[in-house]
Every structure is written in structure tokens, then in C-alpha cells.
Design a protein around this motif. Structure first.
Motif, short mmCIF file in Angstrom:
data_model
loop_
_atom_site.label_atom_id
_atom_site.label_comp_id
_atom_site.label_asym_id
_atom_site.label_seq_id
_atom_site.Cartn_x
_atom_site.Cartn_y
_atom_site.Cartn_z
N ALA A 483 2.80 -21.77 0.22
CA ALA A 483 2.00 -22.43 1.25
C ALA A 483 0.80 -21.60 1.67
N VAL A 484 0.92 -20.27 1.65
CA VAL A 484 -0.19 -19.44 2.11
C VAL A 484 -0.98 -18.83 0.96
N GLY A 485 -0.58 -19.10 -0.28
CA GLY A 485 -1.41 -18.73 -1.43
C GLY A 485 -1.14 -17.37 -2.05
N VAL A 486 0.07 -16.81 -1.87
CA VAL A 486 0.35 -15.50 -2.47
C VAL A 486 1.46 -15.56 -3.52
N LYS A 487 1.92 -16.75 -3.86
CA LYS A 487 2.96 -16.87 -4.88
C LYS A 487 2.44 -16.53 -6.27
N GLY A 488 1.16 -16.79 -6.50
CA GLY A 488 0.54 -16.63 -7.81
C GLY A 488 -0.06 -17.94 -8.24
N ASN A 489 -0.73 -17.93 -9.38
CA ASN A 489 -1.38 -19.12 -9.90
C ASN A 489 -0.51 -19.77 -10.95
N PRO A 490 0.08 -20.93 -10.67
CA PRO A 490 0.98 -21.55 -11.64
C PRO A 490 0.23 -22.12 -12.83
N ARG A 491 0.66 -21.75 -14.02
CA ARG A 491 0.14 -22.33 -15.26
C ARG A 491 1.33 -22.93 -16.01
N PHE A 492 1.22 -24.14 -16.44
CA PHE A 492 2.37 -24.81 -17.04
C PHE A 492 2.37 -24.65 -18.56
N TYR A 493 3.37 -23.93 -19.07
CA TYR A 493 3.67 -23.82 -20.50
C TYR A 493 5.19 -23.90 -20.63
N ALA A 494 5.73 -25.05 -20.81
CA ALA A 494 7.18 -25.32 -20.83
C ALA A 494 7.74 -25.19 -19.41
N THR A 495 7.46 -24.09 -18.73
CA THR A 495 7.77 -23.94 -17.30
C THR A 495 6.52 -23.36 -16.64
N TYR A 496 6.54 -23.32 -15.32
CA TYR A 496 5.40 -22.72 -14.62
C TYR A 496 5.46 -21.21 -14.76
N GLN A 497 4.33 -20.61 -15.14
CA GLN A 497 4.22 -19.17 -15.32
C GLN A 497 3.31 -18.60 -14.23
N TYR A 498 3.60 -17.38 -13.80
CA TYR A 498 2.79 -16.73 -12.77
C TYR A 498 2.29 -15.39 -13.31
N GLY A 499 2.83 -14.30 -12.84
CA GLY A 499 2.39 -13.00 -13.29
C GLY A 499 3.54 -12.03 -13.47
N HIS A 500 3.20 -10.86 -14.01
CA HIS A 500 4.14 -9.73 -14.05
C HIS A 500 3.73 -8.79 -12.92
N SER A 501 4.07 -9.13 -11.69
CA SER A 501 3.63 -8.33 -10.55
C SER A 501 4.46 -7.05 -10.45
N ILE A 502 3.79 -5.92 -10.34
CA ILE A 502 4.47 -4.62 -10.26
C ILE A 502 4.31 -3.99 -8.89
N GLY A 503 3.08 -3.90 -8.38
CA GLY A 503 2.84 -3.24 -7.10
C GLY A 503 1.95 -4.07 -6.20
N SER A 504 1.93 -3.73 -4.91
CA SER A 504 1.10 -4.44 -3.95
C SER A 504 0.73 -3.51 -2.82
N LEU A 522 0.64 -6.74 -14.43
CA LEU A 522 0.56 -6.48 -15.86
C LEU A 522 0.32 -7.82 -16.55
N ALA A 523 -0.68 -7.85 -17.43
CA ALA A 523 -1.04 -9.11 -18.10
C ALA A 523 -1.42 -8.81 -19.54
N HIS A 524 -0.57 -9.18 -20.49
CA HIS A 524 -0.84 -8.90 -21.89
C HIS A 524 -2.03 -9.71 -22.39
N PRO A 525 -2.87 -9.13 -23.27
CA PRO A 525 -3.98 -9.92 -23.84
C PRO A 525 -3.51 -11.21 -24.50
N ARG A 526 -2.34 -11.19 -25.11
CA ARG A 526 -1.87 -12.41 -25.78
C ARG A 526 -1.52 -13.51 -24.79
N PHE A 527 -1.29 -13.14 -23.51
CA PHE A 527 -1.00 -14.13 -22.47
C PHE A 527 -2.15 -14.23 -21.47
N PHE A 528 -3.33 -13.80 -21.86
CA PHE A 528 -4.45 -13.69 -20.93
C PHE A 528 -4.80 -15.03 -20.29
N HIS A 529 -4.60 -16.11 -21.00
CA HIS A 529 -5.04 -17.41 -20.51
C HIS A 529 -4.08 -18.05 -19.53
#
Length: 752
Positions: A483-504, A522-529
Motif C-alpha cells: 500500500a505504501v510502495g516499499v514491497k518492490g516492483n512486481p513483474r509477472f513471469y509465471a509468478t510475480y517477481q520482486y528483488g533479491h533485497s539484502i540490506g536497507s 542483488l540483481a543478476h544481468p540475466r534477470f535485469f529486465h
């Protein structure tokens, strides 16, 4: 976190880690801007003839100078999804990586071509490219910094072999980093780079190999989720040379941050600062090793403190006074299935007593069968935080429990409520907290909405959405991240994907008086999109967060000023030059990956500076800030201790230590502090822990810029009660502000 492995079937020359992907947001069949022209050779193209280079350039290269063969001639194969792929047949990029340690101007490069047809000239396309994630073998093929298409000479002409390309205009690189010379060959008969006779047997370490291959039309993941094909290091050196001119050169002693002599051993473990003996000098915990601060010198006291005897195998710990006796206590967390977390009561003299069992802290689970069921009875805790959830003056504990690496299963986070009598009760799955499992890597409490109750951000790994527990003020919480915009950006590929969050890290990044949030992903180049990159989440007047970094579709030039690195890990916010704006350091895990440092502009954007600042940490993990030598500026521990040694005058500053004990916990953890100085109102919060189990100093540092005093200080204690301290307070000193209204000035609680 681990990249996929692609095995070479011939001579083991391509047995390396692979980054894979294809397509991108433009669609899987969209052509790359550097895609070759498949028409017959056009003799009207200019010939790739040498042009003169300026004198005095440095030549960079890795090859021996002795050509051995080329990729199309060897019959190399790799296995992708169990099927052989012949490197003699598929479209491929060949690339050579150069790491520039100084700002530089690139004037040109030379290539030793091979596979040039003997009977005719051949068109070639070669270019200079930006880095793509700093993994050492991926480059940004879509937009060359400079590109050339010309006709390479036939193999039997005197000019065959090395061809020099002089850039029309030199390319200026203002910061150190990686740059690539690369080309694409689509057909088996296209010219390719020659490689030399070097004998590298492994690409296990970052600097073992400097050449790379990319198969832009090959998918390593059958689902089609890939972005840029299959990429991997190559165990021979392609014969390419780069010609550069250094444009700036500073000696190590002229850099802002200086690696401290002696002191803590280098370590990438979680890092926490806490003054356990109350003498006004911050002590340091790195993993399970404890250092006492003896007037700026950090001395290992792990043995003397009794911590060594526990053999806790701690990944880190967080400081808090859970029993309100005025002495900081320490919660050690173990990121293991076979080791329990530990609560230690401090005695203010450097001694600690294990009170885990007596306090009712139980680290035991029976629902996960990860590994050996006999030893897998603990929840691996990746981070923890102290937080007074019900504002009763007693610190509670939140444990971020992580993952089973062998099967990918996850664990429930644990919540312990402090009863106020030295014992805790289990609130896991109660009061609005979730009972479901998640790959949590850390917890960061702060009163983000300014209502006086301390809220809690929990970040998740493995493309799982993050959590934000908004404190309702009655001992319950509501999960409100989406609701407040900190969950991440959902991208749909079979399921909704967000990020590999490590620190904040929480902090007011744009100077509007509320707390914003940096989430390192952490965001691999192969999953950049489709996976989140590091986010700069700016809070608006309605309490909603917008990502200032944006959904950038390229690894550079995002609106917040951040560069894309694959393995961003732990962010630290602090005003390191005391100009009134929060600056940002971000560690990057994995061999060879540098730590990023950014100066805050004050409007939610940053300016990269990895050269003048001089932080040389690679493969960093835990990081935290403190004025370790009490000289008025913030220092940084990031794998090693860096002392802030500015070579020019900085702004003025004020340090504030808040002391509770009347209605709030004695350490005042969770309090929000606002300092008014000149036209600015500066905001800090007293940390009970930051993301990934780290903790900055409880001594809050405020950069005042050119202001020589602060007009006032306001403290909002957990629960919402406020205490205002009227000034003016002269700059360049430390204040001790007590909940009962007492003010003390000096480095220690009892003297100057």
C-alpha cells in the motif's frame, strides 16, 4: 545469489560461471543495436587501416603477444540445458575486460583478427562498451560508447593481424571501473579475435580471466526469462590492447578515507557499533568478534569478555539495553541450522553473561527438513533488530530468519516480546505478524510515518516482496508494504517477481523532514529486465514511497545517480562531509566487486565518487558508520576500518546521544531526533539495527554545513511523547539529551 554453471565440453576452456538472458523489455526478438549487417561485404566501407595515436598513452593488455588460434577453429562446445552448443556455429560476442583504476581518457584500441577470409576483405564491427553489472564478463551491448564498421584486410595481405582503431573523439571516464572492447560474429566465417597461448586453468576468481564470451541468441533458462543470452569468462586471452591517458592521479594518502593501521582484522561479517562500557567511545562487533575502543584504538576483547568461550559462531549481533540497567546488552544471531542465537547481558565493564535460557529466548524449529533433521533444529537468522513494539519502555526483538540453501525452503521470522521482568514471550505469528515463511535477510525499525510508534521494514530475498509492519500504537501491527510502495516492483513471469533485497537504511534523503528508504538489491544481468535493482524510495507528504531510481532500462544514467552493480548488498547512510546531506555507501558481495560511494546532493539524488573517497573494499558485506576516534566526522567499517581524514575543511557538526529511562528504554532505541540549524531541519533515528544485521552508532551525527550552531533539538521517544531542548547549541561538540530534560555537553557522560 549463485549464477548458473555452464560446463565446457572441449578442453574445459569455458568451464565458468554463466550469466544468461535474452530479449529485455523490448521483447525477446528485438534486435540489438550492435546486430551485424548480413549483406555481402560492401567494399565502399572504409578499410580498417591504422591511424596514428597520440604520444604518451598507456597500453593495456592481457595477452602474451603469441597468437594460438581462434574460437571458430577449436570445436569447443558448452552444455546448455543438457544440450551441446557448438561455439563454432552460434552467433557470439567476444569481449575483453579492462579495469581502469584512475579517471582516464580512452583514445583507441588494437585487435589481432583471425578467421579473416584469405580470398577477400571482410567487414568487421568492433566497439568500446560500458560494463553491465561489474561481474567481469557482461557488457552493455545495446549502446556502444564507440563503434566502428570497416573492412578488415584479407589474411594474406601485409596488413593482416593487428588493426588499430583510433576513436574520433576520446571517451572520457570520470570514475574508475570496467570497460570492454567487444565485437559480434553471427556467421561461422566472420572474423573473430585471435587468442593467445596462455595457460589459465580456471576462472574461479575475478581476476583469473579477462576475456569473455556472450551467446546473445542462446537461452540458458527454458522459460524464456533471460535477458542477454549466455555469458561466461573465457580461459584464454583474446588479443586486444587498449590505449588510455590518465586524467587524474591521487596518491593513496590524498584520498578522503584511509584504511586504519592495525585494529580489526578484515572481515565481511555483519558489523555493529555500541558503547558497551559507556565511556563515550564506540566499541565494535564484527561477526562474533568484539573490539573495545581504547581512545580510538580498537582492541580485540572477545576472549576477555567471555564471548569466545560461548563458541556461538555468530554471524553478527545488535546492541540494546533490554533490562534498562544502563548497560548495553548484546543479541548474537547465528545464520546456521545447528547453532542457536544468544542473548548476552552486559555489565558495563566489558563482561557479558549468557542469559538466553533464563530470558526465554528459544531458537528451535521443527517444520523444516533442510539437511540432516537431527542437526537442523535452529532457524538460520540473517539479521535482528531491537524495537519497542508496544511502547512500554522495554525493548522487544525481531529475528529475520532466512533460507535453506540445499532445497530453497524458507523459515518463519521470530518475534520476542519483552515482559519487563527480564524474560520474553513468543509473539511469532501474533499481533499482526506473519506466520508464513519468507527468505528474510534483515530488519530495519524506524518511525517512518512520524506518529510516534516504531514501525518495522523487513526485506526478503529470492524475488519475494518486502514487508513493512506499520505500528498501530496498541501493540499490534499491520503489514502495509504494498500500500505504501516499499514491497518492490512486481513483474509477472509465471509468478510475480520482486528483488533479491539484502540490506536497507532509513534516512531523510531529500530534506523534507520525513524518512526515506534505500533498499540494496542483488540483481543478476540475466534477470535485469524483471528483478528490482537498488531502490531510493522517497516518501511523499501522504506517506507513500516512490522509487527515485526509477525502473531504469539501462545500467547507467538512472535518475537517482546510482550505477548498476549486480551484487549491491548493504547500504550505509551518513553525512560524511558534514554538509547537511546524507551520503551513501553500498557494499557489493562476491570476489572483485567494489564498494560504491555516493555524495548526497540533498534532493534525493547522489553523485558517484569512488576515486577521491578511496574506499578499496571488494567482496564487501556488512558495513556501519561511527565516529570511532571522536574527532567529529563519521568513519566507516566496510570489511576493514576506514578513518575519515578529510584533506579540506568540512562543514560544522553536532553529535547527539539520547538517553531514555523515564518512560522509554534507557538506550532510547527507536527515538527520532530533529535538529534545527539555519534553514534546515535535520532528521536522524536511534537504530535498533539496520538491514542485514548491522547497526550504526547510537551517537547521532548531524552535519550542519556552514551553520555554527543549532537553534533547537526535538526528540520523539517511542510511544510518541516529545521532549524539546531549546538552544542555541554551539556546533562541533557532542550533546547528551536525557528524557527528564537534562542536557550535558562533552565526549563522555561525565566529562568533556
Amino acid at each position: 545469489m549463485h549464477t548458473a554453471t555452464i560446463l565446457a565440453a572441449a578442453l574445459a576452456l569455458a568451464a565458468c560461471s554463466a550469466s544468461s538472458g535474452r530479449g529485455g523489455d523490448a521483447g525477446p526478438d528485438a534486435p540489438s543495436p550492435d546486430a551485424p549487417d548480413h549483406r555481402a561485404p560492401d567494399q565502399r566501407l572504409p578499410t580498417c587501416e591504422p591511424r596514428p595515436l597520440p604520444a604518451g598513452l598507456s597500453e593495456l593488455g592481457w595477452d602474451t603477444g603469441r597468437p594460438l588460434s581462434h574460437i571458430r577453429a577449436q570445436g569447443f562446445q558448452i552444455s546448455v540445458n543438457g544440450a551441446p552448443v557448438s561455439l563454432a556455429q552460434v552467433p557470439l560476442h567476444e569481449a575483453v575486460r579492462f579495469e581502469l583504476e584512475h579517471p582516464a581518457r580512452i583514445h583507441g584500441f588494437s585487435v589481432r583478427w583471425a578467421n579473416v577470409p584469405g580470398e577477400r576483405a571482410a567487414p568487421t564491427q568492433v566497439g568500446l562498451y560500458r560494463d553491465f553489472g561489474h561481474n567481469g564478463f557482461d557488457f552493455w551491448a545495446r549502446e556502444p560508447l564507440w563503434g566502428n564498421r570497416c573492412v578488415a584486410p584479407a589474411r594474406d595481405t601485409p596488413a593482416a593481424g593487428w588493426t588499430t582503431y583510433v576513436l574520433d573523439e576520446p571517451v572520457e571516464l570520470t570514475q574508475p571501473g570496467l570497460v570492454y572492447v567487444a565485437h559480434r560474429a553471427d556467421n561461422p566465417g566472420d572474423p573473430v579475435f585471435a587468442f593467445d597461448d596462455s595457460r589459465t586453468t580456471s576462472c574461479a576468481r575475478f581476476d583469473d580471466c579477462h576475456s569473455a564470451l556472450n551467446l546473445p541468441t542462446t537461452d540458458a533458462i527454458p522459460s524464456g526469462m533471460n535477458f542477454n543470452g549466455v555469458s561466461f569468462p573465457f580461459q584464454k586471452n583474446f588479443m586486444v590492447r587498449l590505449y588510455v591517458e590518465r586524467t587524474r592521479e591521487l596518491s593513496p594518502g590524498d584520498r578522503r578515507f584511509q584504511a586504519a593501521a592495525g585494529g580489526p582484522k578484515p572481515s565481511s561479517a555483519s558489523v555493529s557499533w555500541g558503547d558497551f562500557d559507556g565511556d563515550g567511545w564506540d566499541d565494535l562487533l564484527v561477526g562474533g568478534t568484539l573490539y573495545h575502543n581504547d581512545k580510538g584504538a580498537l582492541v580485540d576483547v572477545t576472549q576477555a569478555s567471555g564471548i569466545a568461550a560461548l563458541d556461538a559462531k555468530a554471524a553478527g549481533g545488535v546492541w540494546g539495553d533490554y533490562d534498562n540497567d544502563g548497560c548495553l546488552d548484546l543479541f548474537l544471531f547465528a545464520e546456521r541450522h545447528d547453532r542457536a542465537d544468544t542473548l548476552l547481558r552486559g555489565d558495563c565493564k566489558g563482561g557479558f553473561t549468557d542469559v538466553t535460557a533464563a530470558a526465554g529466548i528459544v531458537d528451535q524449529q521443527g517444520y523444516s527438513a533442510c539437511g540432516d533433521p537431527k542437526s537442523n533444529i535452529r532457524s538460520p537468522t540473517a539479521g535482528a533488530a531491537w524495537i519497542d513494539l508496544d511502547a512500554d519502555g522495554h525493548l522487544d526483538l525481531y529475528l529475520a530468519n532466512f533460507i535453506c540453501w540445499s532445497d530453497g525452503s524458507t523459515y518463519r521470522d521470530t518475534v520476542f516480546h519483552n515482559r519487563g521482568d527480564g524474560t520474553f514471550e513468543d509473539w511469532t505469528g501474533k499481533q499482526g505478524f506473519l506466520l508464513k515463511t519468507s527468505p528474510s535477510r534483515g530488519a530495519a525499525p524506524a518511525d517512518y510515518d512520524g506518529d510516534g510508534d516504531v514501525d518495522l521494514f523487513v526485506h526478503n530475498y529470492r524475488l519475494v516482496g518486502n514487508l513493512l509492519f506499520r505500528n498501530n500504537g496498541d501493540g499490534t501491527v499491520t503489514e502495509d508494504a504494498e500500500a505504501v510502495g516499499v514491497k518492490g516492483n512486481p513483474r509477472f513471469y509465471a509468478t510475480y517477481q520482486y528483488g533479491h533485497s539484502i540490506g536497507s537504511a532509513w534516512g531523510d534523503l531529500d530534506g523534507d523532514g520525513d524518512l526515506d528508504l534505500v533498499v540494496a538489491n542483488l540483481a543478476h544481468p540475466r534477470f535485469f529486465h524483471f528483478s528490482d535493482r537498488t531502490q531510493v524510495l522517497l516518501q511523499d507528504a501522504k506517506g507513500v514511497f516512490k522509487d527515485g531510481a526509477g525502473l531504469h532500462d539501462r545500467p547507467y544514467g538512472n535518475p537517482a545517480g546510482l550505477r548498476y552493480q549486480e551484487t549491491h548488498s548493504v547500504p550505509v547512510l551518513g553525512d560524511f562531509n558534514s554538509d547537511g546531506h546524507l551520503d551513501l555507501a553500498i557494499t557489493c558481495v562476491y570476489d572483485g566487486r567494489p564498494t560504491d560511494f555516493y555524495w548526497g546532493v540533498g534532493d534525493g539524488t547522489f553523485r558517484l565518487d569512488v576515486y577521491e573517497t578511496g574506499i578499496t573494499t571488494r567482496n564487501g558485506w556488512g558495513a556501519a558508520a561511527s565516529d570511532v576516534d571522536n574527532d567529529g566526522d563519521l568513519d566507516l567499517f566496510a570489511t576493514q576500518l576506514y578513518e575519515n581524514a578529510p584533506n579540506k575543511p568540512d562543514g560544522h557538526w553536532l553529535q547527539v546521544r539520547v538517553m531514555g529511562g523515564k518512560q522509554s528504554n534507557r538506550a532510547a532505541i527507536g527515538a527520532t531526533v530533529r535538529v534545527k540549524a539555519g534553514s534546515q531541519t535535520l532528521v536522524r533515528h536511534v537504530q535498533g539495527g539496520t538491514g542485514k544485521g548491522c547497526q550504526d552508532s547510537l551517537y547521532l551525527h548531524f552535519g550542519l554545513g556552514q551553520s555554527t550552531s543549532a537553534a533547537s533539538v526535538e526528540v520523539v521517544f517511542p510511544g510518541g511523547h516529545k521532549k524539546s531542548f531549546a538552544g542555541p547549541f554551539a556546533a562541533d561538540r557532542r550533546l547528551w539529551l536525557h528524557e527528564d530534560g537534562t542536557v550535558h555537553e562533552g565526549w563522555s557522560p561525565t566529562g568533556p
